[in-house]
Design a protein around this motif. Structure first.
Motif, PDB file in Angstrom:
ATOM      1  N   ALA A 200      -1.691 -10.820  -4.763  1.00 44.50           N
ATOM      2  CA  ALA A 200      -2.195 -10.232  -6.002  1.00 44.50           C
ATOM      3  C   ALA A 200      -1.302 -10.590  -7.188  1.00 44.50           C
ATOM      4  CB  ALA A 200      -2.304  -8.714  -5.855  1.00 44.50           C
ATOM      5  N   VAL A 201       0.018 -10.474  -6.999  1.00 41.99           N
ATOM      6  CA  VAL A 201       0.964 -10.726  -8.094  1.00 41.99           C
ATOM      7  C   VAL A 201       2.173 -11.455  -7.529  1.00 41.99           C
ATOM      8  CG1 VAL A 201       2.469  -9.685  -9.820  1.00 41.99           C
ATOM      9  CG2 VAL A 201       0.233  -8.667  -9.352  1.00 41.99           C
ATOM     10  N   VAL A 202       2.593 -12.517  -8.195  1.00 46.41           N
ATOM     11  CA  VAL A 202       3.786 -13.267  -7.820  1.00 46.41           C
ATOM     12  C   VAL A 202       4.694 -13.383  -9.032  1.00 46.41           C
ATOM     13  CG1 VAL A 202       4.721 -15.462  -6.999  1.00 46.41           C
ATOM     14  CG2 VAL A 202       2.567 -14.591  -6.061  1.00 46.41           C
ATOM     15  N   GLY A 203       5.948 -12.985  -8.865  1.00 47.10           N
ATOM     16  CA  GLY A 203       6.977 -13.250  -9.855  1.00 47.10           C
ATOM     17  C   GLY A 203       7.931 -14.276  -9.274  1.00 47.10           C
ATOM     18  N   ASP A 204       8.093 -15.423  -9.942  1.00 49.02           N
ATOM     19  CA  ASP A 204       8.845 -16.526  -9.367  1.00 49.02           C
ATOM     20  C   ASP A 204       9.825 -17.083 -10.391  1.00 49.02           C
ATOM     21  OD1 ASP A 204       8.856 -18.604  -6.997  1.00 49.02           O
ATOM     22  OD2 ASP A 204       8.863 -19.786  -8.828  1.00 49.02           O
ATOM     23  N   GLY A 205      11.046 -17.354  -9.942  1.00 46.85           N
ATOM     24  CA  GLY A 205      12.022 -18.002 -10.809  1.00 46.85           C
ATOM     25  C   GLY A 205      13.071 -17.053 -11.348  1.00 46.85           C
ATOM     26  N   SER A 206      14.284 -17.574 -11.515  1.00 45.20           N
ATOM     27  CA  SER A 206      15.423 -16.741 -11.916  1.00 45.20           C
ATOM     28  C   SER A 206      15.320 -16.229 -13.349  1.00 45.20           C
ATOM     29  CB  SER A 206      16.720 -17.533 -11.746  1.00 45.20           C
ATOM     30  OG  SER A 206      16.689 -18.723 -12.516  1.00 45.20           O
ATOM     31  N   SER A 207      14.433 -16.798 -14.144  1.00 42.54           N
ATOM     32  CA  SER A 207      14.256 -16.315 -15.519  1.00 42.54           C
ATOM     33  C   SER A 207      13.101 -15.335 -15.639  1.00 42.54           C
ATOM     34  CB  SER A 207      14.020 -17.501 -16.465  1.00 42.54           C
ATOM     35  OG  SER A 207      15.139 -18.360 -16.485  1.00 42.54           O
ATOM     36  N   THR A 208      12.548 -14.919 -14.509  1.00 41.09           N
ATOM     37  CA  THR A 208      11.394 -14.005 -14.535  1.00 41.09           C
ATOM     38  C   THR A 208      11.820 -12.555 -14.465  1.00 41.09           C
ATOM     39  OG1 THR A 208       9.816 -15.560 -13.595  1.00 41.09           O
ATOM     40  CG2 THR A 208       9.374 -13.234 -13.226  1.00 41.09           C
ATOM     41  N   THR A 209      11.318 -11.772 -15.397  1.00 43.60           N
ATOM     42  CA  THR A 209      11.340 -10.320 -15.304  1.00 43.60           C
ATOM     43  C   THR A 209       9.894  -9.866 -15.426  1.00 43.60           C
ATOM     44  OG1 THR A 209      13.553 -10.114 -16.270  1.00 43.60           O
ATOM     45  CG2 THR A 209      12.140  -8.158 -16.307  1.00 43.60           C
TER      46      THR A 209
END
Length: 633
Positions: A200-209
């Motif tokens: 449903a939801v993906v947060g990816d990467g070190s710059s992601t909040t």
């Protein structure tokens, strides 16, 4: 069917933060047959180069509709993504299936969002794709988003529905983004929850909040995960509801531990199921669930899977399983898992600790603790939000065990934490442990079967190499005969690799058994505590002699026969202010009693002790070492 009346696309040329999406004009159709229809015959391949809207799409058996290389194609009907299925079990590609689709039919041609995980590359499609420049129109299937408002910084009150396979709701890559009150419902199988393919939801990467506030996510399907945090992302879920229900595995799926192909839980954990509600993966990723409800049907609710430096936190949340088997949290590698002020209603375990350096803490959501986490985890809670967080204790209700170790780890229970379990509070499958229970603020352990700590050999048969693939077809076979004495292992000494537990300022009623066959001691330390029960080396046997995938639920369930230690020492240290009331014959290898501590029999009974067959006293200030037998008569 009802026509979509609210659909949004980015204004052409806008990429600045806060750019607002506006209703788009209908896409121009390029039909094969008529102005409002596309028909694809058997054996034909129809390629679309641009997003197209029609009222009817017909694909005959053997027909194919596709996008050019480097582009993906998604079908929505009345705003619902549909029709797309995987082309093969274990594969990654999807294809719109033959049939007739009527209504507001939109065929969205989007740029590829290829995500590589280990040996496979997954061609992601998602309703909303966000990167550091904001919403990427070319990678989004905005026809699958209904209602609300979308900008480059947030999406509010949007609805995303999918009945196809492997379609994601929102994918945020190296960006700060907020989802306010989204409603996401994905029905149908995903493919890989180590990458988030079908989540449903993906947060990816070190710059992601990525912040989800007031979200309602309800998924049903194989590995159709609710929330994924990956590759250093910081995902904060608050005031939200996340639920995942099992799907139907492909008929030719073969259970494996090879993660690019894994679509069901390894049964060797004593579990079943094919979807977990969340997953935390990668390096230095963080996922926090505050004032939220997170449930999986089985398998797991809050998962941590691989990677390093991972931090999983649940604060004032309700977490668990709706089915008979499942865990609340999982801790692997060097993950840090914290549960504060939450209620867990789990099928099998509050936490599985898989080590080798996992750290787990269950306690109260005190204002100081929450404020510290707000800083450490960069939760972004305002002073008003922090002040509004109630102070609660944690309660666990488990249908099987409290905590299971099949890897090394550290577990701390404190505050007013209450652990209610049908079976042993702590199930240690031959692992190095550092368990600490501090009862000074009211923590309690209540195992219904009367066993607080059970140590056994690891009964995971492991996968089997079948034609070069690691498959879950192993069989556990109960060892027969007495274990051979290991003359190099000292059952009277404390080793760093032992199963250790310390109990402080707590009243305990229950038994402690070390049923190991190989060299590992049970080391118990009591500080200002009372314990009433049996503490002993034992012979532990499963209820059945062999266990395979059809009897996975038998794993961990043993009966104990107390007996003298062979390679399984029982070391007890009664420090200041502690009392042990021995309720039955107990075999130890070391017993230390502080000057103000005591070992006694229940009222009206008599306690006797021998060391290596010779009578011994067990009064305050004594230390005994050797083959110790305590008998109550």
């Amino acid at each position: 069917m009802t026509l979509i009346t609210r659909r949004s696309l980015l204004i052409a040329g806008t990429a600045t933060a806060g750019a607002v999406l506006v209703p788009a004009a209908s896409a121009t159709a390029a039909p094969k047959e008529t102005g409002k229809q596309i028909t694809v015959g058997s054996g034909e391949t129809y390629e679309l180069s641009a997003t197209t809207r029609v009222s009817r799409l017909t694909i005959a058996e053997g027909g194919k509709i596709a996008a050019p290389d480097g582009r993906s194609l998604s079908l929505t009907v009345d705003g619902v993504e549909t029709g797309q299925l995987l082309t093969a079990t274990g594969g990654t590609a999807t294809l719109i299936q033959a049939g007739t689709y009527q209504g507001d039919v939109v065929l969205t041609v989007a740029e590829d969002n290829d995500v590589t995980y280990e040996t496979l590359t997954f061609p992601f499609r998602q309703a909303l794709y966000v990167d550091g420049d904001g919403v990427d129109r070319d990678k989004s299937v905005l026809a699958a988003m209904l209602g609300g408002k979308v900008t480059d910084a947030l999406a509010r009150d949007v609805s995303i529905t999918s009945t196809g396979e492997c379609f994601d709701g929102v994918f945020v890559q190296d960006a700060a983004y907020t989802l306010q009150r989204p409603t996401i419902s994905l029905t149908g199988n995903g493919r890989c929850d180590f990458a988030g393919y079908g989540a449903a939801v993906v947060g990816d990467g070190s710059s992601t909040t990525l912040v989800l506030d007031g979200a309602r996510i309800s998924n049903k399907g194989v590995v159709r995960t609710g929330v994924i945090a990956d590759d250093g992302a910081n995902v904060v879920v608050k005031n939200s509801f996340v639920r995942a229900r099992n799907g139907i595995l492909p008929a030719d799926y073969q259970a494996t531990v090879e993660t690019p192909y894994m679509e069901s839980v390894p049964w060797m954990l004593g579990l079943d199921g094919n979807v977990r509600a969340t997953n935390l993966i990668g390096k230095n990723s963080k996922a926090t669930y505050l004032n939220s409800t997170v449930f999986s049907e089985t398998w797991g609710a809050l998962s941590v899977e691989g990677g390093s430096g991972l931090k999983l936190t649940a604060i004032n949340s309700h977490v668990g399983n709706t089915g008979e088997y499942g865990y609340g949290t999982y801790a692997i590698g060097d993950a840090t898992v914290r549960v504060l002020g939450s209620r867990f209603d789990v099928g099998s375990y509050a936490t599985i600790i898989a080590g080798p350096a996992a750290v787990v803490h269950y306690g109260d959501s005190t204002r100081a603790a929450v404020a510290a986490l707000n800083t450490e985890l960069e939760l972004g809670l305002s002073s008003a939000e922090l002040a509004a967080v109630p102070v609660r204790n944690t309660v666990v209700n488990s249908g099987h065990f409290g905590y299971m170790f099949f890897g090394a780890g550290t577990l701390t229970l404190d505050g007013g934490t209450v652990i209610n379990s049908e079976r042993a509070t702590f199930l240690n499958k031959g692992q190095q442990t550092a368990i600490t229970v501090d009862g000074s603020q009211g923590a309690r352990l209540s195992p219904r079967d009367g066993i607080i700590l059970q140590m056994i050999e690891l009964d995971d048969p492991g996968p089997v190499n079948v034609n070069g693939k690691m498959m879950n077809v192993g069989v556990y076979t109960e060892p027969t005969g007495d274990p051979a004495k290991d003359t190099t292992f000292d059952v009277t000494a404390v080793h760093t690799t032992d199963g250790a537990a310390t109990f402080t300022s707590i009243k305990l009623e229950g038994d402690f058994y070390n049923g190991m066959r190989k060299g590992k001691n049970m080391v118990l330390t009591f500080e200002d505590s009372t314990v009433e029960g049996v503490i002993s080396a034992s012979e532990a046997k499963h209820r059945v002699s062999t266990i395979d995938s059809s009897t996975f639920y038998e794993l961990g369930i043993v009966t104990n026969t107390v007996r003298a230690a062979v390679n399984n020492g029982a070391i007890v240290r009664l420090n200041s202010g502690s009392t042990w009331t021995v309720t039955g014959t107990s075999y130890l290898t070391s017993l230390t009693v502080a000057a103000d501590a005591a070992v006694k029999a229940p009222q009206g009974r008599t306690l006797t002790a021998t060391v290596d067959g010779t009578a011994a006293a067990v009064g305050p200030g004594t230390t005994l070492t050797g083959a110790i037998t305590l008998t109550v008569a």
